[in-house]
Write a protein that holds these residues in place. Structure first.
Motif, PDB file in Angstrom:
ATOM      1  N   ARG A 347      91.584  37.871  46.247  1.00 30.47           N
ATOM      2  CA  ARG A 347      92.370  38.839  47.006  1.00 30.47           C
ATOM      3  C   ARG A 347      91.920  39.022  48.476  1.00 30.47           C
ATOM      4  N   GLN A 350      93.365  36.007  50.148  1.00 35.53           N
ATOM      5  CA  GLN A 350      94.827  35.887  50.571  1.00 35.53           C
ATOM      6  C   GLN A 350      95.122  36.903  51.612  1.00 35.53           C
ATOM      7  N   THR A 351      94.635  38.366  51.624  1.00 33.80           N
ATOM      8  CA  THR A 351      94.592  39.109  52.798  1.00 33.80           C
ATOM      9  C   THR A 351      94.504  38.553  54.043  1.00 33.80           C
ATOM     10  N   GLN A 354      97.219  36.080  54.917  1.00 33.76           N
ATOM     11  CA  GLN A 354      98.386  36.727  55.235  1.00 33.76           C
ATOM     12  C   GLN A 354      98.441  37.394  56.664  1.00 33.76           C
ATOM     13  N   HIS A 355      97.237  37.895  57.153  1.00 34.83           N
ATOM     14  CA  HIS A 355      97.014  38.626  58.294  1.00 34.83           C
ATOM     15  C   HIS A 355      97.311  37.625  59.364  1.00 34.83           C
ATOM     16  N   GLU A 357      98.855  34.608  59.009  1.00 31.58           N
ATOM     17  CA  GLU A 357     100.098  33.906  59.016  1.00 31.58           C
ATOM     18  C   GLU A 357     101.014  35.044  59.804  1.00 31.58           C
ATOM     19  N   THR A 358     101.073  36.385  59.557  1.00 37.91           N
ATOM     20  CA  THR A 358     101.731  37.275  60.242  1.00 37.91           C
ATOM     21  C   THR A 358     101.490  37.359  61.692  1.00 37.91           C
ATOM     22  N   ARG A 361     103.223  34.217  62.928  1.00 36.95           N
ATOM     23  CA  ARG A 361     104.795  34.482  62.952  1.00 36.95           C
ATOM     24  C   ARG A 361     105.500  35.335  64.050  1.00 36.95           C
TER      25      ARG A 361
END
Length: 803
Positions: A347, A350-351, A354-355, A357-358, A361
């Motif tokens: 987890r 992944q967090t 994700q941060h 990648e965000t 993007r």
């Protein structure tokens, strides 16, 4: 034998045990289904026979009713033929209606051919001479070669004397073909037999041929009652024959036969049987495979799972846990603890990902469409230009804008508009693939970059493919939209050396495509920059003209077809530009609609037209209604009725002197909103008219709901009068439709005496066009009023209207 092998043999036996029983059941089902198929064929033959019998009975009732019409017994042949022609229009199932004198001569017919025929040799005529009820005969037309059912009804005096015979020809060709097409069997035949054992008609699908008949088929069809049988034909094909009689028309001695090859009848049953058998075997195989997997997993040991899981965790793979079932005891507790630790670490990883990648993007991707944004586009475009300079290749920059996208947001809301933009992004990515760049700059503007091109000719096919993809309908919820796109193209190095220049020039080319009507592509050229500059000058000048009184209204009279007087006028806006002089609306109306200037321009036209109508009334010219055109953009304004009411109140114009003309396209989408707007306008007392009628897609069921008073026939139809027969048919149909709905018709673009005379004969109520007057100033129009309205005219004056 091992335990694993024994279990597999038991599973295989259990999987195959039900197969024989199910196979027997499938065979029984196939037999029953075949019998049911024959029964359905027999029932279908009975239904067709009953339906044909109903048509014969209906024909008899029609002829009975026509026999009571006095016109048919008179001596006016033309009136009789016209009446029968009108009846035939209402009953398209007949190919003709006619009356026959007792001496066998044709008197009148619905085709109004004026033929002189002697029908005494016709069998139906000979039978009708002595009959009191309708008689019928199935025949093949001598001229057309098509099958018809002749129904002759003798019309007699009270004393029984024959007055004349009414004959209706029921179109059996269309009926038989329709019945054959409606059935599921490709090689089915529908035959009509006479009582003497002869085939009158044989209907089959396109490409089929009539059957060759033997004595056995004739013997079967010669039997009086219905029935079915399996008969082998002369060509060796076994066919199911079904015989049916007309339930009520026994004296007609007609029989129907449905003939279907046995293979066609049993084909679906055999196909279902093969599919079911294959499915059964596949199911047995699946069950066996599942059992095999189950046994394979059952013999695995917990230790093997635990060792492999520890090895994965040792190399840092936390994404695949040991998982249940856990072994009992301490080893199970250790496995659970390791899984919880791996899940926690996973987890966290992944967090963080994700941060990261965000953030990446957000800096480079459009959040709505997930396409490249302006920053990412600039970066990737510059890189593509660098590679093109090194390799000597070309780069295509395509800028595209959705036509009329604002209408989607205004009518359906921004959420539906966002869905449409997402669909556009998906289609563009599908066209471009991995080799190109697709970006969204904002709103409904997209950019596609095609790198590494050998030449200019390679761009156009791909651009056409994009236009075609965006022309297909788009489903947004329960609504379907048909997109169109304007696309501009700039090429490196021909049209620019930098990304900014290429984007600017492609944008100019896109506006050039939009100015040509949209839904097309255009390559950048230098004259486009000049055209864009001219467009900006027109927009600025028009805005100044609206604010500072640079607009003028000219008026074109609308002439009453019966009296020749001016019944109303149409207000047409002109722009009096200090530099260009009097500018035609063709040069500025399109720009006004695109920029939104059409709304204040339309408000000015409404006020000025109302003021002029009141001025003419006060000057003693009487009530001269003024018609004002509304654009689709004005009609969609929620406060339209308030704008009209303010124009009437501020000028003191009676509402009855204002007529509002609306095009078909502006009132059809959405219909309910258009109806509400029109009801609010008519509540003010103004009159409504549909302009350019016939060029849109209005539904007749919706047309009768609209509170309009006039239909204005588009000038394109009027221009074809005397040159194109289809144009005359369309105009005649529009006038007839308006008369049925109680609406007045106005023909636009009347320029010749022939057009005016023809329109007057068809019942058109009013004319408008250069034949009577060009659009002119209010002062010039008053001269037209002096010529036509002051001395009361008893009719149309020569050279001005139709006789």
């Amino acid at each position: 034998m091992s335990l694993r092998a024994r279990i597999l043999w038991l599973v295989l036996a259990a999987s195959l045990l039900p197969v024989p029983a199910i196979l027997w059941l499938l065979l029984e089902i196939r037999s029953v289904t075949t019998a049911q198929a024959r029964e359905r064929l027999v029932a279908r033959a009975g239904i067709i026979a009953s339906d044909l019998d109903d048509k014969i009975a209906g024909t008899g009732q029609l002829l009975f009713g026509l026999g009571r019409v006095p016109l048919l017994s008179g001596n006016d042949k033309a009136a009789c033929s016209d009446f029968l022609a009108d009846v035939l229009k209402e009953h398209p199932q007949y190919t003709g209606l006619l009356t026959i004198r007792p001496d066998g001569s044709l008197f009148c017919d619905s085709l109004r051919s004026g033929r002189q025929l002697d029908l005494r040799d016709r069998h139906y005529f000979q039978r009708a001479l002595t009959a009191t009820m309708p008689v019928m005969e199935a025949v093949i037309g001598r001229l057309t070669g098509k099958g018809v059912l002749q129904v002759a009804y003798p019309v007699r005096e009270a004393d029984g004397a024959l007055r004349y015979i009414l004959l209706a020809s029921l179109d059996m060709q269309a009926y038989g073909s329709a019945m054959v097409q409606a059935q599921r069997y490709e090689r089915m035949h529908l035959q009509v037999w006479n009582g003497d054992g002869s085939v009158v008609m044989d209907f089959q699908r396109a490409g089929g041929s009539p059957l060759s008949l033997q004595a056995v088929e004739r013997d079967f069809m010669g039997r009086p009652e219905g029935g079915h049988d399996l008969i082998e034909g002369a060509d060796g094909v076994r066919r199911v024959w079904v015989r049916a009689q007309l339930p009520r028309s026994h004296d007609a001695e007609l029989r129907l036969a449905l003939v279907v090859p046995e293979d066609d009848l049993q084909g679906p049953v055999e196909s279902q049987f093969r599919w079911a058998l294959g499915g059964l075997l596949a199911l047995a195989a699946v069950v066996f495979a599942a059992a095999l997997l189950l046994v394979e997993f059952a013999v695995r040991r917990y230790a093997t799972r635990a060792i492999r899981a520890i090895g994965r965790m040792d190399v840092g793979n936390y994404a695949e846990p040991i998982g249940a079932p856990y072994p009992p005891g301490e080893l199970g507790e250790v496995a659970r603890a390791l899984d919880r630790m791996a899940a926690s670490l996973l987890r966290q990883q992944q967090t963080i990902a994700q941060h990261t990648e965000t953030l990446e993007r957000q800096a480079r991707v459009d959040p709505l469409t997930q396409l490249a944004n302006r920053y990412c586009l600039s970066e990737r475009l510059d890189a593509a230009l660098v590679r093109a300079r090194d390799t000597g290749r070309m780069v295509g920059v395509l800028v595209m804008d959705l036509d009329r996208f604002k209408g989607v947001n205004d009518s359906l809301g921004h959420s539906r508009g966002d869905l449409l933009l997402q669909e556009v992004a998906t289609r563009l990515q599908a066209c471009v693939g991995d080799g190109g760049i697709v970006a969204r700059l904002g709103g409904d503007e997209f950019v596609v970059v095609l790198p590494d091109l050998p030449g200019v000719s390679a761009v156009e096919p791909m651009a056409q493919q994009m236009l075609q993809a965006l022309t297909l309908p788009v489903e947004t919820g329960s609504t379907s939209w048909l997109l169109s796109t304007s696309l501009g193209i700039a090429m490196f190095p021909r049209d620019g050396e930098s990304g900014d220049v290429l984007l600017r020039n492609a944008d100019v080319a896109m506006y050039g495509a939009k100015n040509q009507g949209g839904n097309r592509l255009a390559f950048f050229s230098q004259h486009m920059t000049e055209a864009l500059t001219e467009r900006l000058h027109i927009e600025a000048g028009l805005r100044h003209a609206i604010e500072y009184g640079g607009l003028r209204l000219h008026y074109q009279p609308i002439i009453d077809a019966r009296t020749g007087r001016v019944s109303s006028v149409e207000a047409l806006v002109r722009w009096q530009d200090p530099e260009r002089g009097l500018v035609s609306p063709l040069q500025f109306i399109g720009i006004a609609e695109e920029t939104g200037l059409i709304v204040p321009l339309g408000d000015w036209v409404l006020r000025e037209a109302c003021a002029q109508a009141r001025g003419w009334m006060e000057a003693g010219w009487g009530a001269i209604p003024v018609a004002v055109n509304l654009s689709a953009r004005q009609f969609q304004e929620p406060s339209l009725d308030q704008t009209v009411a303010h124009a009437l109140q501020s000028t003191g114009c009676p509402p009855g002197l204002l007529q509002i003309e609306i095009t078909e396209s502006s009132i059809m989408d959405p219909v309910e909103q258009a109806l509400q707007t029109m009801d609010r306008l008519t509540a003010l007392g103004v009159q409504l008219a549909i302009d350019d009628f016939g060029t849109g897609y209005s539904s007749l069921s919706q047309l009768k709901r609209f509170p309009v008073r006039k239909l204005k026939i588009d000038r394109s139809f009027v221009r074809d009068l005397g040159h194109d027969g289809s144009g005359e048919v369309l105009v005649d149909a529009i006038v007839a439709l308006a008369q049925k709905l109680g609406l007045r018709t106005v023909a636009e673009g009347v320029e010749t005496e022939y057009q005016a005379a023809w329109l007057a004969r068809q019942g058109c109520d009013e004319f408008q066009g250069y034949l009577f007057s060009q659009p002119c100033t209010p002062e010039a129009l008053e001269q037209v009023l002096r010529e036509r309205n002051l001395p009361p005219a008893g009719g149309l004056t020569p050279g001005s209207a139709a006789p």
